[in-house]
Design an enzyme around this catalytic site. Sequence first.
Site, PDB file in Angstrom:
ATOM      1  N   LYS A 182       0.848  -1.185   0.000  1.00 42.26           N
ATOM      2  CA  LYS A 182       0.000   0.000   0.000  1.00 42.26           C
ATOM      3  C   LYS A 182       0.884   1.236   0.000  1.00 42.26           C
ATOM      4  O   LYS A 182       1.590   1.525   0.967  1.00 42.26           O
ATOM      5  CB  LYS A 182      -0.922  -0.016   1.227  1.00 42.26           C
ATOM      6  CG  LYS A 182      -2.090   0.974   1.157  1.00 42.26           C
ATOM      7  CD  LYS A 182      -1.705   2.336   1.685  1.00 42.26           C
ATOM      8  CE  LYS A 182      -2.859   3.321   1.571  1.00 42.26           C
ATOM      9  NZ  LYS A 182      -2.454   4.704   1.938  1.00 42.26           N
TER      10      LYS A 182
ATOM     11  N   GLU B 260       7.732   0.877  12.068  1.00 51.28           N
ATOM     12  CA  GLU B 260       8.876   1.790  11.991  1.00 51.28           C
ATOM     13  C   GLU B 260       8.275   3.180  11.935  1.00 51.28           C
ATOM     14  O   GLU B 260       7.694   3.575  10.922  1.00 51.28           O
ATOM     15  CB  GLU B 260       9.743   1.470  10.756  1.00 51.28           C
ATOM     16  CG  GLU B 260      11.122   2.122  10.802  1.00 51.28           C
ATOM     17  CD  GLU B 260      11.148   3.482  10.151  1.00 51.28           C
ATOM     18  OE1 GLU B 260      11.110   4.488  10.906  1.00 51.28           O
ATOM     19  OE2 GLU B 260      11.204   3.556   8.926  1.00 51.28           O
TER      20      GLU B 260
ATOM     21  N   CYS C  93      12.876  10.154   8.757  1.00 49.96           N
ATOM     22  CA  CYS C  93      12.474   9.691  10.089  1.00 49.96           C
ATOM     23  C   CYS C  93      13.653   9.665  11.052  1.00 49.96           C
ATOM     24  O   CYS C  93      13.462   9.717  12.269  1.00 49.96           O
ATOM     25  CB  CYS C  93      11.819   8.315   9.994  1.00 49.96           C
ATOM     26  SG  CYS C  93      12.802   7.082   9.130  1.00 49.96           S
TER      27      CYS C  93
ATOM     28  N   GLU D 189       7.985  16.531  15.921  1.00 51.29           N
ATOM     29  CA  GLU D 189       8.582  16.079  14.663  1.00 51.29           C
ATOM     30  C   GLU D 189       7.976  16.901  13.532  1.00 51.29           C
ATOM     31  O   GLU D 189       6.822  16.715  13.155  1.00 51.29           O
ATOM     32  CB  GLU D 189       8.329  14.590  14.437  1.00 51.29           C
ATOM     33  CG  GLU D 189       9.072  14.060  13.216  1.00 51.29           C
ATOM     34  CD  GLU D 189       8.792  12.596  12.927  1.00 51.29           C
ATOM     35  OE1 GLU D 189       9.652  11.955  12.312  1.00 51.29           O
ATOM     36  OE2 GLU D 189       7.705  12.112  13.299  1.00 51.29           O
TER      37      GLU D 189
END
Length: 492
Positions: A178, A253, A287, A384
């Site tokens: 996906k 993750e 990330c 973040e």
Amino acid sequence: MTKQPHFQLFIDGAWTEGSKGQVMETQNPATGQTWATFACASAADVDRAVRAAARALDDPKWRDITPTARGKLLYRLADLIEERAAELGAIETTDSGKLLAETSSQTRYVGDYYRYFAGLADKIEGAVLPIDKPDMHVFTSRMPIGVVAAVVPWNAQMFLTATKLGPALAAGCTVVLKASEQAPAPMLEFAKLIEEAGFPAGVVSVITGDAQNCAAPLTRHPMVDRIAFTGGPETARHVIRNSAENFAVTTLELGGKSPILVFDDADLDGAANGLIAGNFGASGQSCVAGTRGLVQRSILPALIEKITEKAKGIVIGDPLDSTTHVGPLCTEAQVRKIEATLAKAKEQGATVHFGGVAVERAGNFVAPTLVECNGPETETLHVEMFGPVMSLLAFDTEEEAIALANNSVYGLGSGIFTQNLARAHRVSKRIRSGICWINTYRAISPIAPFGGFNASGYGREAGLESVLDYTRTKTTWINTSDAPMANPFVMR
């Protein structure tokens, strides 16, 4: 006028529109203009893809080929990726705004990931057990875990796909991939290589769509045996809830606010370059971005001066231009989030040494920004932002540096700059992160496991153990005695 490209879904070896006919537009972040359209999957399309994967799992074309043959298909896929790296990189850059220099080189390197997993396909071994029953021969074998739902975000998507698809296929699983509904074009283009490499129909399907109609039906589908997810913590919570429906083995993750510790004996040039790589590389859209720079107080002014001087040479511009260092952010929402976070940090007393504003040009551009924080609660140290914002905070002692490094809900990456090898070992051992770079930053390899602690998720991608994570152990007992089975009411 050039016709806009349109990308279809790839389900069960065929190209198709979504069953509900839904089509979405995707914008070029460097211009803010629509450049392509793509088909969106409905719940019915998801079901079709998962059922195709389940059929392929038991189809002799995939089930019965040798592990070595599976590896050869992955080798072929790796070759095709390398051959098309420039083309795939250009599509990814146009769709996501990431620099072409990075997308094309990263795509080319991704070929090595598939080769690594190809080589492991026939190295997945069981064992003969020294069982405590002399008339029994008992051995273990590793079986494919089954149908895998692999969910990848828009950033570093070729890399993040390789760390899921490579080990899953090497282990003999089938996969429904996906792609993010933000910038999905490179994944849908990549699906052409799956077909060209010769994988049987249904072994890999590539779909995209929104959360309600695509992601949720996929992650809770009763035929999904494993979920490999990369994304944000909030979405991950939904994934975990969905997995309660199918008991799928799940790895996550997630995000990060990685600390980079710079001690007073560090090489300042190297440390400055590490901080720039960790914050302005990939326009901060990584990330593992090292967005919490923790610097020993005695060298903080000198390091700020060095970073400021180096930043003057940063070129902001078209991500397709090879001279550009920082391109646009993928979405306008990221720009707004950065603006709000910086405003709060300034209210808290933080000092912005440079940047801190959107660039006056079309597209989602934010100037590289350096924030000096006056305390550990400064907003930029905790949010973040996924953009080119570097935050620096002073520390005095090694113990304080470790405490500050661990003052986060995240635990993905970390960095240490010091010339003291004993300190490097000592400090890295105590930082709660899945990855620690010493006197370097943002390096990857198919051989090295990748993953985090805490809110950065669980499970590991890349490395030998990631292939084993796509298997289940089967134990087989063989009675080697000629005597008939004894008392059926007593367990042996």
